[in-house]
Design a protein around this motif. Structure first.
Motif, PDB file in Angstrom:
ATOM      1  N   PRO A 303       0.795  -1.228   0.000  1.00 29.68           N
ATOM      2  CA  PRO A 303       0.000   0.000   0.000  1.00 29.68           C
ATOM      3  C   PRO A 303       0.830   1.281   0.000  1.00 29.68           C
ATOM      4  O   PRO A 303       0.475   2.248  -0.684  1.00 29.68           O
ATOM      5  N   ASP A 304       1.938   1.312   0.746  1.00 26.62           N
ATOM      6  CA  ASP A 304       2.730   2.539   0.799  1.00 26.62           C
ATOM      7  C   ASP A 304       3.405   2.822  -0.535  1.00 26.62           C
ATOM      8  O   ASP A 304       3.581   3.987  -0.919  1.00 26.62           O
ATOM      9  N   VAL A 305       3.774   1.779  -1.272  1.00 26.20           N
ATOM     10  CA  VAL A 305       4.358   1.958  -2.601  1.00 26.20           C
ATOM     11  C   VAL A 305       3.275   2.333  -3.601  1.00 26.20           C
ATOM     12  O   VAL A 305       3.443   3.245  -4.423  1.00 26.20           O
ATOM     13  N   ARG A 306       2.150   1.635  -3.521  1.00 27.92           N
ATOM     14  CA  ARG A 306       1.049   1.882  -4.457  1.00 27.92           C
ATOM     15  C   ARG A 306       0.605   3.339  -4.415  1.00 27.92           C
ATOM     16  O   ARG A 306       0.275   3.930  -5.449  1.00 27.92           O
ATOM     17  N   ALA A 307       0.632   3.922  -3.239  1.00 31.24           N
ATOM     18  CA  ALA A 307       0.171   5.306  -3.085  1.00 31.24           C
ATOM     19  C   ALA A 307       1.067   6.304  -3.808  1.00 31.24           C
ATOM     20  O   ALA A 307       0.651   7.437  -4.077  1.00 31.24           O
ATOM     21  N   LYS A 308       2.286   5.900  -4.148  1.00 35.89           N
ATOM     22  CA  LYS A 308       3.235   6.811  -4.787  1.00 35.89           C
ATOM     23  C   LYS A 308       3.254   6.682  -6.311  1.00 35.89           C
ATOM     24  O   LYS A 308       3.987   7.407  -6.976  1.00 35.89           O
ATOM     25  N   LEU A 309       2.470   5.769  -6.855  1.00 38.92           N
ATOM     26  CA  LEU A 309       2.562   5.437  -8.278  1.00 38.92           C
ATOM     27  C   LEU A 309       1.457   6.075  -9.099  1.00 38.92           C
ATOM     28  O   LEU A 309       0.339   6.281  -8.622  1.00 38.92           O
ATOM     29  N   GLY A 310       1.770   6.356 -10.360  1.00 37.15           N
ATOM     30  CA  GLY A 310       0.763   6.758 -11.329  1.00 37.15           C
ATOM     31  C   GLY A 310       0.178   8.129 -11.115  1.00 37.15           C
ATOM     32  O   GLY A 310      -0.970   8.373 -11.490  1.00 37.15           O
ATOM     33  N   HIS A 311       0.949   9.060 -10.562  1.00 43.48           N
ATOM     34  CA  HIS A 311       0.462  10.433 -10.376  1.00 43.48           C
ATOM     35  C   HIS A 311       0.784  11.245 -11.627  1.00 43.48           C
ATOM     36  O   HIS A 311       1.816  11.920 -11.700  1.00 43.48           O
ATOM     37  N   TYR A 312      -0.097  11.160 -12.607  1.00 38.56           N
ATOM     38  CA  TYR A 312       0.220  11.705 -13.923  1.00 38.56           C
ATOM     39  C   TYR A 312       0.423  13.211 -13.977  1.00 38.56           C
ATOM     40  O   TYR A 312       1.281  13.681 -14.739  1.00 38.56           O
ATOM     41  N   PRO A 313      -0.298  14.017 -13.222  1.00 42.78           N
ATOM     42  CA  PRO A 313       0.019  15.453 -13.261  1.00 42.78           C
ATOM     43  C   PRO A 313       1.474  15.739 -12.867  1.00 42.78           C
ATOM     44  O   PRO A 313       2.141  16.564 -13.498  1.00 42.78           O
ATOM     45  N   GLU A 314       1.965  15.021 -11.863  1.00 42.62           N
ATOM     46  CA  GLU A 314       3.356  15.200 -11.445  1.00 42.62           C
ATOM     47  C   GLU A 314       4.320  14.615 -12.470  1.00 42.62           C
ATOM     48  O   GLU A 314       5.346  15.234 -12.814  1.00 42.62           O
ATOM     49  N   LEU A 315       4.010  13.414 -12.960  1.00 46.03           N
ATOM     50  CA  LEU A 315       4.877  12.773 -13.943  1.00 46.03           C
ATOM     51  C   LEU A 315       4.959  13.600 -15.221  1.00 46.03           C
ATOM     52  O   LEU A 315       6.034  13.717 -15.833  1.00 46.03           O
ATOM     53  N   ALA A 316       3.830  14.169 -15.627  1.00 44.61           N
ATOM     54  CA  ALA A 316       3.801  14.955 -16.858  1.00 44.61           C
ATOM     55  C   ALA A 316       4.661  16.205 -16.738  1.00 44.61           C
ATOM     56  O   ALA A 316       5.423  16.549 -17.658  1.00 44.61           O
ATOM     57  N   LYS A 317       4.547  16.886 -15.624  1.00 42.26           N
ATOM     58  CA  LYS A 317       5.335  18.113 -15.432  1.00 42.26           C
ATOM     59  C   LYS A 317       6.828  17.800 -15.366  1.00 42.26           C
ATOM     60  O   LYS A 317       7.661  18.539 -15.917  1.00 42.26           O
ATOM     61  N   ALA A 318       7.182  16.695 -14.716  1.00 39.63           N
ATOM     62  CA  ALA A 318       8.583  16.304 -14.651  1.00 39.63           C
ATOM     63  C   ALA A 318       9.107  15.939 -16.041  1.00 39.63           C
ATOM     64  O   ALA A 318      10.238  16.291 -16.405  1.00 39.63           O
ATOM     65  N   ALA A 319       8.287  15.229 -16.830  1.00 42.55           N
ATOM     66  CA  ALA A 319       8.699  14.858 -18.181  1.00 42.55           C
ATOM     67  C   ALA A 319       8.850  16.093 -19.061  1.00 42.55           C
ATOM     68  O   ALA A 319       9.809  16.203 -19.837  1.00 42.55           O
ATOM     69  N   ALA A 326       9.639  20.622 -25.155  1.00 40.48           N
ATOM     70  CA  ALA A 326       8.348  20.012 -24.849  1.00 40.48           C
ATOM     71  C   ALA A 326       7.264  21.047 -24.635  1.00 40.48           C
ATOM     72  O   ALA A 326       7.497  22.129 -24.095  1.00 40.48           O
ATOM     73  N   THR A 327       6.060  20.680 -25.067  1.00 42.23           N
ATOM     74  CA  THR A 327       4.839  21.422 -24.767  1.00 42.23           C
ATOM     75  C   THR A 327       3.906  20.473 -24.035  1.00 42.23           C
ATOM     76  O   THR A 327       3.700  19.334 -24.476  1.00 42.23           O
ATOM     77  N   LEU A 328       3.362  20.910 -22.924  1.00 40.42           N
ATOM     78  CA  LEU A 328       2.467  20.074 -22.130  1.00 40.42           C
ATOM     79  C   LEU A 328       1.039  20.575 -22.250  1.00 40.42           C
ATOM     80  O   LEU A 328       0.761  21.749 -21.995  1.00 40.42           O
ATOM     81  N   VAL A 329       0.136  19.673 -22.646  1.00 36.18           N
ATOM     82  CA  VAL A 329      -1.296  19.950 -22.673  1.00 36.18           C
ATOM     83  C   VAL A 329      -1.965  18.975 -21.720  1.00 36.18           C
ATOM     84  O   VAL A 329      -1.836  17.749 -21.880  1.00 36.18           O
ATOM     85  N   GLU A 330      -2.661  19.488 -20.721  1.00 36.17           N
ATOM     86  CA  GLU A 330      -3.329  18.638 -19.741  1.00 36.17           C
ATOM     87  C   GLU A 330      -4.850  18.710 -19.907  1.00 36.17           C
ATOM     88  O   GLU A 330      -5.399  19.761 -20.221  1.00 36.17           O
ATOM     89  N   PHE A 331      -5.492  17.575 -19.679  1.00 32.49           N
ATOM     90  CA  PHE A 331      -6.949  17.481 -19.691  1.00 32.49           C
ATOM     91  C   PHE A 331      -7.369  17.134 -18.262  1.00 32.49           C
ATOM     92  O   PHE A 331      -7.320  15.954 -17.856  1.00 32.49           O
ATOM     93  N   PRO A 332      -7.771  18.101 -17.470  1.00 41.74           N
ATOM     94  CA  PRO A 332      -7.953  17.898 -16.022  1.00 41.74           C
ATOM     95  C   PRO A 332      -8.948  16.820 -15.649  1.00 41.74           C
ATOM     96  O   PRO A 332      -8.784  16.169 -14.612  1.00 41.74           O
ATOM     97  N   GLU A 333      -9.977  16.601 -16.451  1.00 32.81           N
ATOM     98  CA  GLU A 333     -11.029  15.659 -16.070  1.00 32.81           C
ATOM     99  C   GLU A 333     -10.949  14.325 -16.793  1.00 32.81           C
ATOM    100  O   GLU A 333     -11.840  13.491 -16.634  1.00 32.81           O
TER     101      GLU A 333
END
Length: 361
Positions: A303-319, A326-333
């Motif tokens: 559970p503690d590892v799972r909670a840290k995975l797949g946070h796409y807003p953070e991953l996208a900004k880091a990428a 790079a140009t980042l376009v986000e779709f919030p919903e």
């Protein structure tokens, strides 16, 4: 009426208001191991080639525009997708003047599969079918080489590469291997933006992946896609893509489909691309559904590892920070598949960027 439209109409009749498990039991259409019986929206061609000493074929669509602008776009599908799932995007791009090439990668959909493992029969151990290739080293480099060979056979010297999900990982590898032939790079909710094993996701053997994949049903596909691809929403238009996958697991090639899927999951888990993003020099568009939570093997993690995975807003900004142009376009919903969940918003953002962004020299 194509099979896709028939299934969509059936889905709409059964689930007009909301997602309902009762409307779609796990009985349904059965397809062959190379998706025989499932119709694609455009003519399917085959590229025959030799790789790793084996005769293989890649299925692909090559759709010409009415008013060509001289540019070619290559669409690379994700792990639980096929070239057919780019249907709406193909139409939008060709109407805008682009030639569109959409292949199925080896191991997926209508392309060659490698043999399933030996299994007991009354006459001893046999593979599922002796006519299949007996093994294949799946790497993103190999899939990129296969794609490059296909484009060379079609006379395509430079293209814009658009990859979704696992296709994003292939597109990144292709752009790193063939930078001079990649005009632009578009990454739609790519996976591989984090190293799951380094973050603590336990590894699975190919045999374990295979056992898991043999349990695949339409219901398990639908529940996963609803939660991850569509941010908890469901629409009848998504059902054909569930049946596309589930049909291969209902068909006579279930074992070979599950085996190839297991090999591909192992490839995805062991070959992250996140460490090489800084080497991408071409104009790059990141298109991210902020409610995406995809992470391979997340359900196996503590559970503690799972909670840290797949946070796409953070991953996208880091990428976006790591990729030089790079140009980042986000779709919030939106979730993991914005091109399917909100095609109007997705295609507007895509076409605007393709028209305005510079092309690498």
């Amino acid at each position: 009426m194509t099979l896709i439209r028939k299934l969509s109409a059936f889905a709409a009749a059964c689930c007009a208001a909301a997602f309902c498990h009762a409307a779609f039991a796990d009985d349904g259409p059965a397809y062959g191991p190379e998706l025989e019986g499932f119709s694609y929206p455009h003519t399917v061609h085959e590229f025959a080639f030799t790789s790793q000493g084996q005769s293989l074929h890649m299925a692909y669509m090559d759709v010409q525009p009415v008013n060509p602008n001289g540019r070619t776009v290559v669409l690379l599908h994700g792990k639980n997708f096929c070239a057919a799932t780019w249907d709406a995007t193909i139409d939008e791009l060709t109407h805008a003047g682009y030639r569109v090439i959409a292949p199925d990668q080896i191991g997926f959909c209508k392309s060659s599969k490698v043999a399933a493992p030996l299994r007991p029969t009354p006459n001893g151990l046999q593979t599922e079918t002796s006519s299949r290739p007996e093994g294949y080293q799946f790497t993103f480099q190999q899939l990129a080489r296969n794609t490059h060979a296909l484009l060379q056979s079609l006379g395509v010297e430079r293209a814009t590469m658009i990859g979704h999900s696992t296709g994003g990982m292939i597109a990144i590898r292709y752009a790193l291997m063939y930078p001079g032939e990649t005009q632009q790079l578009v990454l739609v909710d790519p996976i591989g933006l984090e190293d799951w094993k380094a973050k603590g996701v336990p590894s699975l053997s190919v045999d374990d992946w295979y056992a898991r994949e043999l349990k695949t049903t339409a219901d398990s596909i639908r529940r996963y896609e609803q939660a991850t691809y569509y941010a908890g929403q469901w629409n009848a238009a998504y059902e054909p893509w569930v049946q596309m996958l589930a049909g291969m697991y209902r068909g006579p090639g279930k074992q070979i489909v599950a085996w190839n899927s297991a090999l591909l999951y192992d490839m995805i888990y062991t070959q992250p691309v996140v460490y090489e993003l800084g080497q991408l020099q071409m104009p790059t568009l990141l298109m991210i559904g902020d409610k995406d939570t995809t992470a391979i093997g997340k359900d196996l993690a503590p559970p503690d590892v799972r909670a840290k995975l797949g946070h796409y807003p953070e991953l996208a900004k880091a990428a976006a920070k790591a990729i030089p142009h790079a140009t980042l376009v986000e779709f919030p919903e939106l979730g993991h598949a914005p091109q399917i969940q909100d095609p109007q918003a997705f295609h507007k953002a895509l076409l605007d960027w393709l028209a305005a962004a510079p092309k690498s020299n």
